[in-house]
Design a protein around this motif. Structure first.
Motif, PDB file in Angstrom:
ATOM      1  N   GLN A   1       0.784  -1.611  -0.319  1.00  0.00           N
ATOM      2  CA  GLN A   1      -0.025  -0.138   0.114  1.00  0.00           C
ATOM      3  C   GLN A   1       1.036   1.776   0.192  1.00  0.00           C
ATOM      4  O   GLN A   1       0.189   2.089  -0.541  1.00  0.00           O
ATOM      5  CB  GLN A   1      -0.690  -0.035   1.453  1.00  0.00           C
ATOM      6  N   GLU A   2       1.667   1.249   0.907  1.00  0.00           N
ATOM      7  CA  GLU A   2       3.389   2.398   0.853  1.00  0.00           C
ATOM      8  C   GLU A   2       3.684   2.885  -0.256  1.00  0.00           C
ATOM      9  O   GLU A   2       3.715   3.736  -0.564  1.00  0.00           O
ATOM     10  CB  GLU A   2       3.517   2.259   2.012  1.00  0.00           C
ATOM     11  N   ARG A   3       3.841   1.768  -1.461  1.00  0.00           N
ATOM     12  CA  ARG A   3       4.733   1.549  -2.374  1.00  0.00           C
ATOM     13  C   ARG A   3       3.879   2.120  -3.627  1.00  0.00           C
ATOM     14  O   ARG A   3       4.235   3.031  -4.659  1.00  0.00           O
ATOM     15  CB  ARG A   3       4.894   0.119  -2.927  1.00  0.00           C
ATOM     16  N   GLN A   4       2.309   2.587  -3.523  1.00  0.00           N
ATOM     17  CA  GLN A   4       1.755   3.212  -4.617  1.00  0.00           C
ATOM     18  C   GLN A   4       1.830   4.641  -4.468  1.00  0.00           C
ATOM     19  O   GLN A   4       2.152   5.336  -5.608  1.00  0.00           O
ATOM     20  CB  GLN A   4       0.360   3.055  -4.469  1.00  0.00           C
ATOM     21  N   TYR A   5       2.927   5.252  -3.879  1.00  0.00           N
ATOM     22  CA  TYR A   5       2.772   6.325  -3.578  1.00  0.00           C
ATOM     23  C   TYR A   5       4.464   6.680  -4.106  1.00  0.00           C
ATOM     24  O   TYR A   5       5.583   6.217  -3.506  1.00  0.00           O
ATOM     25  CB  TYR A   5       3.119   7.065  -1.947  1.00  0.00           C
ATOM     26  N   PRO A   6       5.433   7.688  -5.398  1.00  0.00           N
ATOM     27  CA  PRO A   6       6.722   8.365  -5.122  1.00  0.00           C
ATOM     28  C   PRO A   6       7.528   8.339  -4.710  1.00  0.00           C
ATOM     29  O   PRO A   6       6.922   8.898  -3.770  1.00  0.00           O
ATOM     30  CB  PRO A   6       6.540   8.876  -6.269  1.00  0.00           C
TER      31      PRO A   6
END
Length: 148
Positions: free
Chosen positions: A142-147
């Protein structure tokens, strides 16, 4: 910029001025000296010294405002020195650069400071292992969806 978008890091020669380097060096030395007075830099801190996480500040000093707002962050960091140049350089120079790079790579979100730290590897210390890495590898899906 394209190198950053592809690789997630960028080396910019001359990014910091000699004065900024001296300020960071003095701040790091103050924090490292504190750590050495209270333990071993390698075994207790894993060669990572964070201004808000190494025990220099009492946990009661690190308010929600210091962790979440510019004003609080700068005010607490200013207690390390009379000058706020390390705190403002971290937020302004590094922060603006990161934000510009992220936008250039297609991000629509603002940049936020996750944490700041000094990597301190004592000389001739074989147990001082700290490999360069990207923190995104430790993020949840989930956190990886943000650059970053």
């Amino acid at each position: 910029v394209s190198f950053y978008c592809k690789n997630g890091f960028l080396i910019v020669d001359g990014f910091l001025t000699p004065k900024e380097i001296a300020t960071y060096s003095a701040e790091a030395q103050t924090l490292v000296n504190h750590c050495y007075e209270h333990g071993d830099i390698v075994t207790h801190w894993g060669c990572v010294v964070e201004p808000f996480g190494c025990g220099f500040f009492d946990s009661t000093e690190i308010s929600e405002q210091a962790r979440t707002t510019r004003k609080g962050f700068v005010a607490l960091r200013n207690t390390l020195f009379e000058s706020n140049s390390a705190a403002t350089c971290t937020l302004d120079k590094f922060g603006r650069c990161a934000e510009q790079l992220l936008v250039a790579c297609g991000a629509s979100e603002k940049a936020y400071l996750l944490n700041d730290q000094y990597i301190v590897k004592p000389p001739h210390e074989p147990s001082a292992q700290f490999a360069w890495h990207q923190d995104v590898l430790y993020f949840s899906n989930q956190e990886r969806q943000y650059p970053v």
